[in-house]
Design a protein around this motif. Structure first.
Motif, PDB file in Angstrom:
ATOM      1  N   GLY A   1     -23.509 -28.619  26.258  1.00  0.00           N
ATOM      2  CA  GLY A   1     -23.628 -27.499  25.347  1.00  0.00           C
ATOM      3  C   GLY A   1     -22.772 -26.318  25.755  1.00  0.00           C
ATOM      4  O   GLY A   1     -22.000 -25.774  24.955  1.00  0.00           O
ATOM      5  N   LEU A   2     -22.900 -25.908  27.018  1.00  0.00           N
ATOM      6  CA  LEU A   2     -22.155 -24.742  27.484  1.00  0.00           C
ATOM      7  C   LEU A   2     -20.651 -24.996  27.486  1.00  0.00           C
ATOM      8  O   LEU A   2     -19.858 -24.128  27.099  1.00  0.00           O
ATOM      9  CB  LEU A   2     -22.619 -24.339  28.881  1.00  0.00           C
ATOM     10  CG  LEU A   2     -24.047 -23.777  28.976  1.00  0.00           C
ATOM     11  CD1 LEU A   2     -24.384 -23.429  30.417  1.00  0.00           C
ATOM     12  CD2 LEU A   2     -24.204 -22.551  28.084  1.00  0.00           C
ATOM     13  N   SER A   3     -20.242 -26.178  27.936  1.00  0.00           N
ATOM     14  CA  SER A   3     -18.815 -26.467  27.982  1.00  0.00           C
ATOM     15  C   SER A   3     -18.242 -26.605  26.578  1.00  0.00           C
ATOM     16  O   SER A   3     -17.130 -26.134  26.296  1.00  0.00           O
ATOM     17  CB  SER A   3     -18.547 -27.743  28.793  1.00  0.00           C
ATOM     18  OG  SER A   3     -19.224 -28.856  28.233  1.00  0.00           O
ATOM     19  N   GLY A   4     -18.994 -27.223  25.679  1.00  0.00           N
ATOM     20  CA  GLY A   4     -18.517 -27.354  24.303  1.00  0.00           C
ATOM     21  C   GLY A   4     -18.413 -26.004  23.614  1.00  0.00           C
ATOM     22  O   GLY A   4     -17.418 -25.708  22.941  1.00  0.00           O
ATOM     23  N   ILE A   5     -19.433 -25.169  23.792  1.00  0.00           N
ATOM     24  CA  ILE A   5     -19.411 -23.843  23.171  1.00  0.00           C
ATOM     25  C   ILE A   5     -18.327 -22.977  23.813  1.00  0.00           C
ATOM     26  O   ILE A   5     -17.563 -22.289  23.134  1.00  0.00           O
ATOM     27  CB  ILE A   5     -20.791 -23.171  23.281  1.00  0.00           C
ATOM     28  CG1 ILE A   5     -21.793 -23.919  22.391  1.00  0.00           C
ATOM     29  CG2 ILE A   5     -20.719 -21.705  22.877  1.00  0.00           C
ATOM     30  CD1 ILE A   5     -23.232 -23.478  22.578  1.00  0.00           C
ATOM     31  N   GLY A   6     -18.240 -23.018  25.145  1.00  0.00           N
ATOM     32  CA  GLY A   6     -17.209 -22.244  25.830  1.00  0.00           C
ATOM     33  C   GLY A   6     -15.816 -22.655  25.406  1.00  0.00           C
ATOM     34  O   GLY A   6     -14.948 -21.810  25.137  1.00  0.00           O
ATOM     35  N   GLY A   7     -15.579 -23.966  25.329  1.00  0.00           N
ATOM     36  CA  GLY A   7     -14.277 -24.445  24.881  1.00  0.00           C
ATOM     37  C   GLY A   7     -13.995 -24.083  23.439  1.00  0.00           C
ATOM     38  O   GLY A   7     -12.853 -23.778  23.074  1.00  0.00           O
ATOM     39  N   THR A   8     -15.038 -24.088  22.611  1.00  0.00           N
ATOM     40  CA  THR A   8     -14.869 -23.723  21.213  1.00  0.00           C
ATOM     41  C   THR A   8     -14.488 -22.255  21.065  1.00  0.00           C
ATOM     42  O   THR A   8     -13.606 -21.897  20.275  1.00  0.00           O
ATOM     43  CB  THR A   8     -16.167 -24.009  20.443  1.00  0.00           C
ATOM     44  OG1 THR A   8     -16.444 -25.411  20.513  1.00  0.00           O
ATOM     45  CG2 THR A   8     -16.048 -23.598  18.996  1.00  0.00           C
ATOM     46  N   VAL A   9     -15.169 -21.395  21.816  1.00  0.00           N
ATOM     47  CA  VAL A   9     -14.825 -19.971  21.788  1.00  0.00           C
ATOM     48  C   VAL A   9     -13.377 -19.768  22.238  1.00  0.00           C
ATOM     49  O   VAL A   9     -12.599 -19.049  21.597  1.00  0.00           O
ATOM     50  CB  VAL A   9     -15.790 -19.168  22.680  1.00  0.00           C
ATOM     51  CG1 VAL A   9     -15.309 -17.727  22.825  1.00  0.00           C
ATOM     52  CG2 VAL A   9     -17.194 -19.199  22.097  1.00  0.00           C
ATOM     53  N   LEU A  10     -13.010 -20.410  23.344  1.00  0.00           N
ATOM     54  CA  LEU A  10     -11.632 -20.302  23.826  1.00  0.00           C
ATOM     55  C   LEU A  10     -10.645 -20.836  22.792  1.00  0.00           C
ATOM     56  O   LEU A  10      -9.578 -20.255  22.562  1.00  0.00           O
ATOM     57  CB  LEU A  10     -11.475 -21.064  25.139  1.00  0.00           C
ATOM     58  CG  LEU A  10     -12.164 -20.468  26.367  1.00  0.00           C
ATOM     59  CD1 LEU A  10     -12.029 -21.414  27.560  1.00  0.00           C
ATOM     60  CD2 LEU A  10     -11.570 -19.104  26.708  1.00  0.00           C
ATOM     61  N   GLY A  11     -11.004 -21.957  22.148  1.00  0.00           N
ATOM     62  CA  GLY A  11     -10.123 -22.526  21.143  1.00  0.00           C
ATOM     63  C   GLY A  11      -9.942 -21.621  19.937  1.00  0.00           C
ATOM     64  O   GLY A  11      -8.830 -21.463  19.420  1.00  0.00           O
ATOM     65  N   GLY A  12     -11.039 -21.015  19.465  1.00  0.00           N
ATOM     66  CA  GLY A  12     -10.940 -20.104  18.335  1.00  0.00           C
ATOM     67  C   GLY A  12     -10.119 -18.871  18.653  1.00  0.00           C
ATOM     68  O   GLY A  12      -9.276 -18.440  17.858  1.00  0.00           O
ATOM     69  N   LEU A  13     -10.356 -18.294  19.833  1.00  0.00           N
ATOM     70  CA  LEU A  13      -9.589 -17.117  20.243  1.00  0.00           C
ATOM     71  C   LEU A  13      -8.112 -17.467  20.421  1.00  0.00           C
ATOM     72  O   LEU A  13      -7.222 -16.692  20.042  1.00  0.00           O
ATOM     73  CB  LEU A  13     -10.166 -16.542  21.532  1.00  0.00           C
ATOM     74  CG  LEU A  13     -11.585 -15.961  21.419  1.00  0.00           C
ATOM     75  CD1 LEU A  13     -12.082 -15.524  22.791  1.00  0.00           C
ATOM     76  CD2 LEU A  13     -11.630 -14.800  20.434  1.00  0.00           C
ATOM     77  N   ALA A  14      -7.849 -18.646  21.026  1.00  0.00           N
ATOM     78  CA  ALA A  14      -6.461 -19.052  21.235  1.00  0.00           C
ATOM     79  C   ALA A  14      -5.755 -19.297  19.908  1.00  0.00           C
ATOM     80  O   ALA A  14      -4.580 -18.945  19.744  1.00  0.00           O
ATOM     81  CB  ALA A  14      -6.419 -20.319  22.094  1.00  0.00           C
ATOM     82  N   ALA A  15      -6.471 -19.887  18.937  1.00  0.00           N
ATOM     83  CA  ALA A  15      -5.866 -20.143  17.626  1.00  0.00           C
ATOM     84  C   ALA A  15      -5.503 -18.833  16.929  1.00  0.00           C
ATOM     85  O   ALA A  15      -4.395 -18.679  16.391  1.00  0.00           O
ATOM     86  CB  ALA A  15      -6.812 -20.966  16.763  1.00  0.00           C
ATOM     87  N   ASP A  16      -6.438 -17.870  16.928  1.00  0.00           N
ATOM     88  CA  ASP A  16      -6.162 -16.594  16.276  1.00  0.00           C
ATOM     89  C   ASP A  16      -5.086 -15.803  17.023  1.00  0.00           C
ATOM     90  O   ASP A  16      -4.230 -15.153  16.407  1.00  0.00           O
ATOM     91  CB  ASP A  16      -7.448 -15.777  16.170  1.00  0.00           C
ATOM     92  CG  ASP A  16      -8.385 -16.324  15.101  1.00  0.00           C
ATOM     93  OD1 ASP A  16      -7.939 -17.136  14.279  1.00  0.00           O
ATOM     94  OD2 ASP A  16      -9.568 -15.947  15.112  1.00  0.00           O
TER      95      ASP A  16
END
Length: 434
Positions: A284-299
């Motif tokens: 959960g934490l790694s998936g959510i953390g990676g998702t946040v990083l992915g969204g920020l990196a995309a924007d």
């Protein structure tokens, strides 16, 4: 639930509420798809299955119906009311979970997993299309991020909740199981009952008006299949490497999701009650953390470069997946957990980057078709073949005891291929956007 499409809610709270319902639907679909993983060693022993049969149930059973029907579903996303379609797909994954819990052999369990696979994977293009119409282009990476958080939370809930339920429902000596069922079967049925809640919430979700994008020349028009495929073919230099990168990275992630539990059980002697709690938190934490990083990196990438920059996150995630894929060869549980967490972080970064790029760079009237094609190819190759590739590779190396080596080899090679294809996609996006 209204019949007519409504404009994107002007108030942030209205958009957030709609996105939360979609994220919860994404969570439920991922729970249904993942739930068998934490209990698969119990199911294998209960039903007398082999590793190759487990690979087929966890892979090809989920992939076949999606490979056959993802394109029609993608077209339905582009041409029909998406909320109604999402309701039908959620009913499929609930029915498949029930059948899986009541399965009497390999064949019935295979069919149950087929229903789960079609419902869960088919819902993704509908959810992403709705998400795109509930967000502005500048915030699309973060909106997609919310959906991928739903997937990560669903995987975590399946492991933590499934393991906890199995422990709770395991009968004591001389006691009968709940309704006379073994613990893993009772777990499947109880979770299917709980999944009725997010499905019911979809009844109050309005259908938003389809929004155009910078790439659209004919907004809100969905051409017939042959012209749509021809138009998508003209975008192949960009779309093909995007799909290939997503598929190859997902091969390592899909194999890890299926075979991490057997490695923990066989190499370290752990049972579901021993690892389900910490593994659920880890995923959960790694998936959510990676998702946040992915969204920020995309924007961030999109702000720097309106075309290829949105793919920087996907490229980074693929690169991180290469060393992380070696988790199965870890000398102990702590290193195993650390590398598995890194693999999940990297996979989430890739998922957000590719989904954001698809919704931004592909015209709206082709978006569902493109996402449907990616689902068909991705599910068939990454989810359908990857688990069986690992089990067959282990067999070729000398037997089931070589499962960790086979898992590491498959994951590392697939991730390296992802790095190469994302680099090519970024170059194409920049050249075509110049």
């Amino acid at each position: 639930m209204t019949d007519a499409a409504v404009p994107m809610p002007a108030a942030p709270w209205g958009r957030l509420r709609a996105l939360a319902v979609l994220a919860l639907a994404m969570l439920a679909g991922m729970v249904a798809r993942t739930l068998l993983s934490p209990v698969q060693e119990l199911a294998k022993a209960d039903m007398g299955l082999s590793d190759n049969q487990v690979g087929l149930i966890q892979g090809m059973a989920l992939a076949l119906p999606v490979a056959a029907l993802a394109v029609p579903i993608g077209r339905l996303v582009d041409r029909t009311r998406r909320v109604t379609l999402l309701l039908a797909l959620s009913a499929l994954w609930i029915a498949g979970t029930v059948l899986s819990g009541l399965a009497w052999g390999f064949g019935s369990l295979f069919v149950g997993r087929m229903l789960v696979g079609l419902g869960a994977a088919g819902a993704v293009p509908a959810i992403l299309s709705l998400t795109a119409d509930l967000s502005t282009p500048e915030r699309r990476g973060r909106a997609v991020m919310v959906m991928v958080i739903g997937q990560a939370a669903g995987m975590a809930a399946a492991f933590a909740g499934g393991g906890a339920l199995v422990g709770t429902l395991t009968p004591g000596v001389g006691q009968a199981g709940w309704l006379g069922l073994t613990a893993w079967r009772a777990t499947m049925l109880l979770v299917a009952l709980l999944m009725l809640v997010p499905t019911a919430l979809l009844l109050w979700l309005p259908e938003p008006t389809r929004q155009g994008s910078a790439a659209d020349t004919v907004p809100d028009v969905s051409p017939k299949l042959a012209p749509a495929l021809a138009e998508l073919w003209r975008l192949r230099r960009l779309v093909a490497p995007l799909m290939a990168g997503m598929i190859t990275v997902n091969m390592g992630d899909a194999a890890a999701t299926v075979w991490a539990v057997p490695v923990l059980t066989r190499s370290f002697g752990l049972q579901p009650a021993d690892f389900s709690g910490w593994m659920g938190v880890l995923l959960g934490l790694s998936g959510i953390g990676g998702t946040v990083l992915g969204g920020l990196a995309a924007d961030w990438g999109h702000r720097r470069d309106a075309r290829g920059g949105i793919l920087w996150g996907a490229l980074l995630g693929a690169a991180l997946s290469v060393p992380a894929a070696l988790f199965a060869l870890a000398p102990g549980v702590p290193v195993f957990a650390l590398l598995l967490a890194l693999l999940m972080v990297a996979g989430a970064i890739v998922a957000v980057g590719v989904a954001s790029a698809m919704t931004l760079l592909v015209p709206n009237h082709l978006r569902g078709l493109c996402l449907g094609l990616m689902s068909a190819l991705g599910v068939f190759i990454s989810l359908g073949l990857a688990p069986s590739v690992v089990s067959l590779l282990a067999q070729g190396l000398g037997g089931e005891e070589h499962l960790p080596a086979a898992l590491a080899l498959e994951g590392a090679l697939a991730s390296l291929a992802g790095v190469s294809t994302f680099w090519r996609a970024m170059r194409v996006a920049r050249s075509e956007g110049a």
